[in-house]
Structures are given as structure tokens and as C-alpha cells.
Design a protein around this motif. Structure first.
Motif, PDB file in Angstrom:
ATOM      1  N   MET A  92       0.830  -1.178   0.000  1.00 21.13           N
ATOM      2  CA  MET A  92       0.000   0.000   0.000  1.00 21.13           C
ATOM      3  C   MET A  92       0.872   1.237   0.000  1.00 21.13           C
ATOM      4  O   MET A  92       1.753   1.354   0.812  1.00 21.13           O
ATOM      5  N   ARG A  93       0.590   2.128  -0.902  1.00 26.68           N
ATOM      6  CA  ARG A  93       1.299   3.401  -0.937  1.00 26.68           C
ATOM      7  C   ARG A  93       0.260   4.513  -0.947  1.00 26.68           C
ATOM      8  O   ARG A  93      -0.732   4.447  -1.641  1.00 26.68           O
ATOM      9  N   ALA A  94       0.518   5.512  -0.170  1.00 19.75           N
ATOM     10  CA  ALA A  94      -0.409   6.637  -0.102  1.00 19.75           C
ATOM     11  C   ALA A  94       0.379   7.911   0.099  1.00 19.75           C
ATOM     12  O   ALA A  94       1.390   7.925   0.772  1.00 19.75           O
ATOM     13  N   ALA A  95      -0.111   8.959  -0.512  1.00 17.86           N
ATOM     14  CA  ALA A  95       0.521  10.260  -0.363  1.00 17.86           C
ATOM     15  C   ALA A  95      -0.337  11.121   0.554  1.00 17.86           C
ATOM     16  O   ALA A  95      -1.522  10.866   0.740  1.00 17.86           O
ATOM     17  N   VAL A  96       0.278  12.128   1.111  1.00 18.99           N
ATOM     18  CA  VAL A  96      -0.436  13.002   2.038  1.00 18.99           C
ATOM     19  C   VAL A  96      -1.599  13.698   1.342  1.00 18.99           C
ATOM     20  O   VAL A  96      -2.641  13.914   1.931  1.00 18.99           O
ATOM     21  N   GLU A  97      -1.471  14.002   0.070  1.00 16.08           N
ATOM     22  CA  GLU A  97      -2.549  14.693  -0.631  1.00 16.08           C
ATOM     23  C   GLU A  97      -3.770  13.792  -0.825  1.00 16.08           C
ATOM     24  O   GLU A  97      -4.835  14.266  -1.155  1.00 16.08           O
ATOM     25  N   ASN A  98      -3.630  12.504  -0.586  1.00 14.35           N
ATOM     26  CA  ASN A  98      -4.752  11.574  -0.687  1.00 14.35           C
ATOM     27  C   ASN A  98      -5.279  11.194   0.692  1.00 14.35           C
ATOM     28  O   ASN A  98      -5.744  10.076   0.893  1.00 14.35           O
ATOM     29  N   SER A  99      -5.248  12.113   1.618  1.00 11.60           N
ATOM     30  CA  SER A  99      -5.623  11.781   2.994  1.00 11.60           C
ATOM     31  C   SER A  99      -7.080  11.363   3.116  1.00 11.60           C
ATOM     32  O   SER A  99      -7.406  10.526   3.963  1.00 11.60           O
ATOM     33  N   LEU A 100      -7.968  11.900   2.287  1.00  6.57           N
ATOM     34  CA  LEU A 100      -9.366  11.471   2.341  1.00  6.57           C
ATOM     35  C   LEU A 100      -9.518  10.035   1.871  1.00  6.57           C
ATOM     36  O   LEU A 100     -10.329   9.279   2.409  1.00  6.57           O
ATOM     37  N   GLU A 101      -8.743   9.646   0.870  1.00  7.43           N
ATOM     38  CA  GLU A 101      -8.774   8.262   0.415  1.00  7.43           C
ATOM     39  C   GLU A 101      -8.237   7.329   1.495  1.00  7.43           C
ATOM     40  O   GLU A 101      -8.785   6.254   1.727  1.00  7.43           O
ATOM     41  N   VAL A 102      -7.181   7.748   2.161  1.00  2.00           N
ATOM     42  CA  VAL A 102      -6.604   6.957   3.248  1.00  2.00           C
ATOM     43  C   VAL A 102      -7.616   6.828   4.380  1.00  2.00           C
ATOM     44  O   VAL A 102      -7.826   5.740   4.924  1.00  2.00           O
ATOM     45  N   LEU A 103      -8.261   7.934   4.731  1.00  2.00           N
ATOM     46  CA  LEU A 103      -9.269   7.915   5.784  1.00  2.00           C
ATOM     47  C   LEU A 103     -10.406   6.965   5.418  1.00  2.00           C
ATOM     48  O   LEU A 103     -10.853   6.174   6.250  1.00  2.00           O
ATOM     49  N   GLY A 104     -10.849   7.020   4.178  1.00  2.00           N
ATOM     50  CA  GLY A 104     -11.911   6.125   3.716  1.00  2.00           C
ATOM     51  C   GLY A 104     -11.514   4.663   3.817  1.00  2.00           C
ATOM     52  O   GLY A 104     -12.297   3.816   4.254  1.00  2.00           O
ATOM     53  N   LEU A 105     -10.293   4.358   3.422  1.00  2.00           N
ATOM     54  CA  LEU A 105      -9.807   2.984   3.502  1.00  2.00           C
ATOM     55  C   LEU A 105      -9.763   2.508   4.945  1.00  2.00           C
ATOM     56  O   LEU A 105     -10.217   1.406   5.269  1.00  2.00           O
ATOM     57  N   LEU A 106      -9.231   3.337   5.832  1.00  2.00           N
ATOM     58  CA  LEU A 106      -9.130   2.959   7.236  1.00  2.00           C
ATOM     59  C   LEU A 106     -10.503   2.798   7.877  1.00  2.00           C
ATOM     60  O   LEU A 106     -10.713   1.883   8.691  1.00  2.00           O
ATOM     61  N   LEU A 107     -11.442   3.657   7.513  1.00  2.00           N
ATOM     62  CA  LEU A 107     -12.806   3.510   8.026  1.00  2.00           C
ATOM     63  C   LEU A 107     -13.428   2.201   7.543  1.00  2.00           C
ATOM     64  O   LEU A 107     -14.113   1.505   8.301  1.00  2.00           O
ATOM     65  N   LEU A 108     -13.183   1.849   6.307  1.00  2.00           N
ATOM     66  CA  LEU A 108     -13.675   0.590   5.755  1.00  2.00           C
ATOM     67  C   LEU A 108     -13.076  -0.607   6.491  1.00  2.00           C
ATOM     68  O   LEU A 108     -13.790  -1.538   6.889  1.00  2.00           O
ATOM     69  N   LEU A 109     -11.765  -0.564   6.692  1.00  2.00           N
ATOM     70  CA  LEU A 109     -11.096  -1.659   7.400  1.00  2.00           C
ATOM     71  C   LEU A 109     -11.609  -1.784   8.831  1.00  2.00           C
ATOM     72  O   LEU A 109     -11.792  -2.896   9.335  1.00  2.00           O
ATOM     73  N   GLY A 110     -11.838  -0.657   9.488  1.00  2.00           N
ATOM     74  CA  GLY A 110     -12.342  -0.686  10.847  1.00  2.00           C
ATOM     75  C   GLY A 110     -13.781  -1.163  10.927  1.00  2.00           C
ATOM     76  O   GLY A 110     -14.140  -1.935  11.817  1.00  2.00           O
ATOM     77  N   ALA A 111     -14.607  -0.714   9.987  1.00  2.00           N
ATOM     78  CA  ALA A 111     -16.025  -1.076  10.012  1.00  2.00           C
ATOM     79  C   ALA A 111     -16.238  -2.567   9.794  1.00  2.00           C
ATOM     80  O   ALA A 111     -17.101  -3.186  10.411  1.00  2.00           O
ATOM     81  N   PHE A 112     -15.464  -3.145   8.904  1.00  2.00           N
ATOM     82  CA  PHE A 112     -15.631  -4.561   8.589  1.00  2.00           C
ATOM     83  C   PHE A 112     -14.602  -5.457   9.279  1.00  2.00           C
ATOM     84  O   PHE A 112     -14.485  -6.636   8.953  1.00  2.00           O
ATOM     85  N   ARG A 113     -13.851  -4.870  10.203  1.00  2.00           N
ATOM     86  CA  ARG A 113     -12.854  -5.608  10.999  1.00  2.00           C
ATOM     87  C   ARG A 113     -11.877  -6.395  10.119  1.00  2.00           C
ATOM     88  O   ARG A 113     -11.613  -7.573  10.333  1.00  2.00           O
ATOM     89  N   LEU A 114     -11.348  -5.697   9.124  1.00  2.00           N
ATOM     90  CA  LEU A 114     -10.409  -6.309   8.189  1.00  2.00           C
ATOM     91  C   LEU A 114      -8.955  -5.983   8.501  1.00  2.00           C
ATOM     92  O   LEU A 114      -8.060  -6.446   7.802  1.00  2.00           O
ATOM     93  N   ALA A 115      -8.708  -5.187   9.517  1.00  2.00           N
ATOM     94  CA  ALA A 115      -7.348  -4.747   9.832  1.00  2.00           C
ATOM     95  C   ALA A 115      -6.368  -5.894  10.065  1.00  2.00           C
ATOM     96  O   ALA A 115      -5.219  -5.797   9.632  1.00  2.00           O
ATOM     97  N   PRO A 116      -6.768  -6.988  10.717  1.00  2.00           N
ATOM     98  CA  PRO A 116      -5.797  -8.076  10.935  1.00  2.00           C
ATOM     99  C   PRO A 116      -5.259  -8.700   9.644  1.00  2.00           C
ATOM    100  O   PRO A 116      -4.205  -9.332   9.651  1.00  2.00           O
ATOM    101  N   ALA A 117      -5.941  -8.478   8.531  1.00  2.00           N
ATOM    102  CA  ALA A 117      -5.488  -9.027   7.256  1.00  2.00           C
ATOM    103  C   ALA A 117      -4.361  -8.200   6.638  1.00  2.00           C
ATOM    104  O   ALA A 117      -3.765  -8.618   5.648  1.00  2.00           O
ATOM    105  N   PHE A 118      -4.061  -7.044   7.226  1.00  2.00           N
ATOM    106  CA  PHE A 118      -3.039  -6.150   6.699  1.00  2.00           C
ATOM    107  C   PHE A 118      -1.874  -6.042   7.663  1.00  2.00           C
ATOM    108  O   PHE A 118      -2.000  -6.313   8.851  1.00  2.00           O
ATOM    109  N   ASP A 119      -0.744  -5.605   7.140  1.00  2.00           N
ATOM    110  CA  ASP A 119       0.457  -5.416   7.947  1.00  2.00           C
ATOM    111  C   ASP A 119       0.248  -4.241   8.903  1.00  2.00           C
ATOM    112  O   ASP A 119      -0.153  -3.150   8.487  1.00  2.00           O
TER     113      ASP A 119
END
Length: 79
Positions: free
Chosen positions: A1-28
């Protein structure tokens, strides 16, 4: 996964998705921490820390501002 600071809304969306569906353990965990650092100033970061399983890395019961400052210091430390 690569993300730039200018894509912070995309990063926030991804993290919210991972948290909502409890997918975080599948990632590093280190990658998720670096993504959390990108959105550290967002007011939802403390909730994200808890939902992604990083609450134990944030010491004690801190206010939103203190948690955000913690993540900003964390980012500056790892750079």
C-alpha cells in the motif's frame, strides 16, 4: 500500500472501511500505522485507533487532541 499526504481522504476512507468490517488483521500493522499517521490530524483518528486494534499503542485514556499530538510525534520520530 502506498499513499501520499494529498490523498488523505482516500486513506481515511480505507481505514474507516477496514475498521467497520474488521479487516485490519489481514493487513500489515506497520503499514496501517503509517496510514494512520497520514490522517493523524483528523478528528476520527482516535476511533480509528480503537477499531483497528491500535488502542493499546496509545497510552492511557487520552483526549482527542492528545491522541492526535501523539500520532504527529510518532510520525516525526519515524522519519
Amino acid at each position: 500500500m502506498r499513499a501520499a499526504v494529498e490523498n488523505s481522504l482516500e486513506v481515511l476512507g480505507l481505514l474507516l472501511l477496514l475498521g467497520a468490517f474488521r479487516l485490519a488483521p489481514a493487513f500489515d500493522g506497520n503499514e496501517l500505522e503509517s496510514l494512520l499517521a497520514i490522517v493523524a490530524e483528523d478528528r476520527q483518528t482516535p476511533k480509528l485507533c480503537r477499531s483497528l486494534g491500535f488502542a493499546d499503542k496509545v497510552p492511557g485514556k487520552l483526549s482527542v487532541i492528545e491522541i492526535q499530538m501523539y500520532w504527529v510525534q510518532f510520525v516525526l520520530f519515524i522519519k
